[in-house]
Design an enzyme around this catalytic site. Structure first.
Site, short mmCIF file in Angstrom:
data_model
loop_
_atom_site.label_atom_id
_atom_site.label_comp_id
_atom_site.label_asym_id
_atom_site.label_seq_id
_atom_site.Cartn_x
_atom_site.Cartn_y
_atom_site.Cartn_z
N ASP A 26 0.68 -1.30 -0.11
CA ASP A 26 -0.13 -0.06 0.06
C ASP A 26 0.83 1.24 0.00
OD1 ASP A 26 -1.92 1.84 0.43
OD2 ASP A 26 -2.06 1.53 2.62
N ASN A 28 -0.41 4.38 -0.31
CA ASN A 28 -0.89 5.75 0.35
C ASN A 28 -1.58 5.51 1.39
OD1 ASN A 28 -2.90 4.41 -0.58
ND2 ASN A 28 -3.86 5.76 -1.74
N ASP A 30 -4.16 3.80 2.73
CA ASP A 30 -5.55 3.79 2.66
C ASP A 30 -5.81 2.20 3.14
OD1 ASP A 30 -4.96 2.30 0.33
OD2 ASP A 30 -6.78 3.34 -0.72
N ASP A 34 -1.63 -1.08 -4.01
CA ASP A 34 -2.36 -0.43 -5.08
C ASP A 34 -1.09 -0.64 -6.29
OD1 ASP A 34 -0.41 1.24 -3.95
OD2 ASP A 34 -2.08 1.90 -2.86
N ASP A 103 -5.13 -10.09 -15.69
CA ASP A 103 -6.38 -11.33 -15.58
C ASP A 103 -7.39 -10.81 -16.47
OD1 ASP A 103 -7.75 -13.37 -14.17
OD2 ASP A 103 -6.47 -12.98 -12.33
N ASP A 205 -9.45 -16.32 -16.43
CA ASP A 205 -10.15 -16.70 -15.48
C ASP A 205 -11.28 -17.83 -15.88
OD1 ASP A 205 -11.05 -16.07 -12.53
OD2 ASP A 205 -12.92 -15.71 -13.35
N GLU A 260 -7.54 -20.76 -16.36
CA GLU A 260 -7.58 -21.26 -15.44
C GLU A 260 -8.95 -22.10 -15.75
OE1 GLU A 260 -9.15 -20.42 -10.89
OE2 GLU A 260 -10.44 -19.50 -12.52
N HIS A 332 -4.06 -16.93 -5.08
CA HIS A 332 -4.73 -16.31 -4.14
C HIS A 332 -6.24 -16.93 -3.93
CE1 HIS A 332 -6.63 -15.87 -7.92
NE2 HIS A 332 -7.71 -15.60 -7.79
N ASP A 333 -6.39 -18.15 -4.38
CA ASP A 333 -7.70 -19.00 -4.18
C ASP A 333 -7.17 -19.93 -2.89
OD1 ASP A 333 -9.25 -17.30 -5.65
OD2 ASP A 333 -9.19 -18.88 -7.53
O1 TEU Z 1 -11.53 -19.15 -9.32
C1 TEU Z 1 -12.31 -20.03 -10.03
C2 TEU Z 1 -12.66 -21.26 -9.19
O2 TEU Z 1 -12.89 -22.28 -9.55
C3 TEU Z 1 -12.65 -20.93 -7.49
O3 TEU Z 1 -13.87 -20.64 -7.13
C4 TEU Z 1 -12.16 -22.03 -6.81
O4 TEU Z 1 -12.76 -23.15 -6.81
C5 TEU Z 1 -11.80 -21.74 -5.37
O5 TEU Z 1 -11.48 -20.50 -5.42
C6 TEU Z 1 -10.79 -22.49 -4.68
O6 TEU Z 1 -10.52 -23.63 -5.14
C7 TEU Z 1 -11.59 -17.95 -10.15
C8 TEU Z 1 -10.71 -16.76 -9.31
O7 TEU Z 1 -9.37 -17.25 -9.42
C9 TEU Z 1 -11.18 -16.53 -8.31
O8 TEU Z 1 -10.57 -15.53 -7.38
C10 TEU Z 1 -12.58 -16.04 -8.47
O9 TEU Z 1 -13.55 -15.85 -7.21
C11 TEU Z 1 -13.31 -16.68 -9.54
O10 TEU Z 1 -12.74 -17.39 -10.60
C12 TEU Z 1 -14.64 -16.08 -10.05
O11 TEU Z 1 -14.17 -15.05 -10.82
CA CA Z 2 -3.81 2.16 -1.22
#
Ligand code: TEU
Ligand code: CA
Length: 561
Positions: A26, A28, A30, A34, A103, A205, A260, A332-333
């Protein structure tokens, strides 16, 4: 064996670093990471050795799903910065030899996207058919029985028009109707807009979900996955759309594209990534992500190394010369890799994170490093459901409560698997809030930042960070680059439940990779001549690979013959 069949592409030996902008840095105060914050840290990524950054979405969005719900594809969310910042990021990265991969979230938009607002406004609006609208069944219920990832049903009723719209994710993420050529053209021109800025490519995605069968049939499979997946994942239409996208857009640029694709087999993987099919460069499969859980049923399963090895080697072998693999432990998932597949206790965190890096980075394919993985960041403990941010955590919690699962069990499940673990802000140093922000972070910092942070890692020659640097530099080296990137693969001892060992060989050079996945000593013998120890995550010496005792989570890369 040769690479003659496989034309060399720049992304074959690329290493990708994934940034989740909200949680990276971050600038700034908040509390939200960013784009200027990313620019400040480009040298950090360059020093690690990654040459591509995959940026999770920074587009304008109401942030129902933290940016995976886009309301303007050609603008930047104000909390992340401006279009000038984005141009600056692309330029500054370029100066450092780093390409930016954005993305592409094109299965759905936000319900606040002007396209959907128009589409919803009336049944005869020209954009009505840009989304998937269907009449109720005779009894007024949903058009079919499909489920959604984030809500019980894949359909939400729109009172004024008397129709349902389809959403495989939240009801604020309506699915686009890819059967409509106008939709496809709008997405393609948006892609040109970004690629002309000099992007390195796109991560796409849930791209395997864009092809829906025109008759929208009921699901019949309810014992695995989100009901309906047999219809909307990997439908043949997706391959047709991707080839069209390649023809109209991607063929004009030399870019990396990674789809993905949950619910995907190696045969699907070949359909997507075979170079002659002109679809995408590579895909993310999910087979090793479901090894320790049934996500949909929120059930944890024990991690089984034999099964893991068979999944990974199947992908290595089946795509060899017939497609391309992407290699990842986390994103990130997913929960943090070291907490999930290694051991995050103080005793073994560093050594097991290095072991995991070794096992993955010596495979064939393009490796992805999720921010903080190079520091061995761990899962964070969330004491109650209120501490979570992610809509999926809340949905799974509700589902488990509905099934009468005891609250503690539900919280335990989320403490293993919630997507929020990955989204806890990056730990930069020992300052307040781990140096991530001077304000209040949008998601609480993990208290272990005092020990686990980038400043510490950079100053410690023995850190995971420097170990990853070394793995990356091996992949890019003259000596071992070809065997790591293009070498053939062979699994050894597939039924060994403690040690993962495999060979890579190319042009007379052979690497033996050995990784102990347990906290115990393991003694093994390998029937090769040791030429050289290339990497060892311990500091001890090794002069023979016959009767070799591997210490807890020990990993080696040997040059053998
Ligand atoms: O993720 C797709 C997806 O299949 C996920 O819901 C997955 O099943 C779960 O996150 C963990 O296994 C993509 C993106 O990476 C995710 O961040 C988004 O929320 C989703 O699509 C919708 O765009
Ligand atoms: Ca920020």
């Amino acid at each position: 064996m040769s690479t003659e069949q496989l034309k060399r592409r720049w992304w074959h030996n690329a290493v990708v670093y994934q940034i989740y902008p909200r949680s990276f840095n971050d600038s700034n105060g908040d509390g939200i990471g960013d784009i200027p914050g990313i620019i400040e840290k480009l040298d950090y990524i360059k020093q690690l050795g990654a040459n591509v950054i995959w940026l999770s979405p920074v587009y304008k969005s109401p942030m129902d799903d933290n940016g995976y719900d886009i309301s303007d594809y050609m603008d930047i969310a104000p909390e992340f910065g401006t279009m000038e910042d984005m141009d600056e990021l692309i330029a500054q990265a370029d100066e450092r030899g780093i390409k930016i991969v954005m993305d592409l979230v094109a299965n759905h938009t936000s319900d606040e996207h002007p396209w959907f607002i128009e589409s919803k406004s009336s049944k005869d609006n020209p954009k009505r058919d840009w989304y998937i609208w269907k009449d109720p069944k005779e009894d007024g219920s949903e058009p079919n029985n499909w489920e959604s990832f984030f809500t019980p049903k894949a359909w939400t009723f729109d009172e004024p028009s008397g129709q349902y719209y389809c959403h495989l994710f939240s009801k604020k993420q309506p699915d686009l109707n890819w059967a409509n050529p106008e939709v496809r053209d709008a997405i393609y021109s948006m892609m040109h807009f970004w690629l002309k800025k000099g992007l390195g490519g796109f991560r796409m995605d849930v791209i395997n979900m864009i092809g829906k069968p025109s008759d929208y049939p009921d699901a019949t499979i309810f014992d695995s996955g989100v009901a309906g997946w047999e219809h909307w994942s990997n439908n043949l239409l997706v391959h047709q759309y991707l080839r069209e996208m390649h023809d109209k857009v991607l063929s004009h640029y030399d870019v990396l594209t990674v789809g993905e694709t949950p619910f995907t087999t190696t045969l699907d993987g070949r359909y997507y990534s075979h170079p002659d099919r002109n679809e995408v460069s590579m895909i993310f499969h999910f087979e090793h992500m479901s090894i320790d859980r049934e996500e949909h049923n929120a059930v944890r399963k024990p991690f089984d190394l034999v099964e893991f090895k068979s999944i990974m080697s199947k992908w290595q072998d089946d795509l060899y010369q017939k497609g391309w693999n992407s290699l990842y432990w986390s994103n990130h998932d997913q929960p943090r890799a070291v907490s999930r597949y290694g051991c995050d206790s103080p005793e073994y965190r560093v050594i097991s994170a290095k072991m995991l890096g070794t096992a993955l980075h010596m495979m064939s394919g393009t490796p992805y490093i999720y921010q903080g993985e190079e520091l061995g960041m761990t899962n964070k403990f969330f004491a109650s459901i209120d501490e979570y941010n992610d809509l999926m955590a809340k949905f799974h919690y509700q589902k488990m409560m509905g099934k009468g699962i005891p609250e503690q069990d539900a919280l335990d499940f989320l403490n293993y698997f919630s997507r929020d673990h990955a989204r806890v802000p990056l730990q930069w140093n020992t300052d307040t809030n781990a140096g991530f922000t001077t304000g209040t972070p949008w998601l609480a910092i993990n208290e272990n930042y005092v020990d686990i942070n980038a400043e510490q890692a950079i100053s410690d020659d023995n850190s995971i960070y420097h170990y990853y640097r070394n793995l990356i530099s091996l992949r890019k080296s003259d000596e071992y680059g070809d065997v790591i990137v293009y070498g053939n693969h062979k699994i050894l001892d597939e039924n060994d439940a403690e040690v993962y060992a495999y060979l890579r060989f190319y042009d007379g050079k052979t690497l033996l990779v050995v990784a102990n996945f347990t906290a115990g000593n393991q003694t093994r013998s390998y029937d090769f001549q040791l030429k050289k120890v290339i990497v060892n995550n311990y500091e001890d010496d090794c002069s023979s690979i016959q009767d070799i005792t591997l210490k807890p989570y020990q990993a080696y890369i040997f040059n053998v013959e």
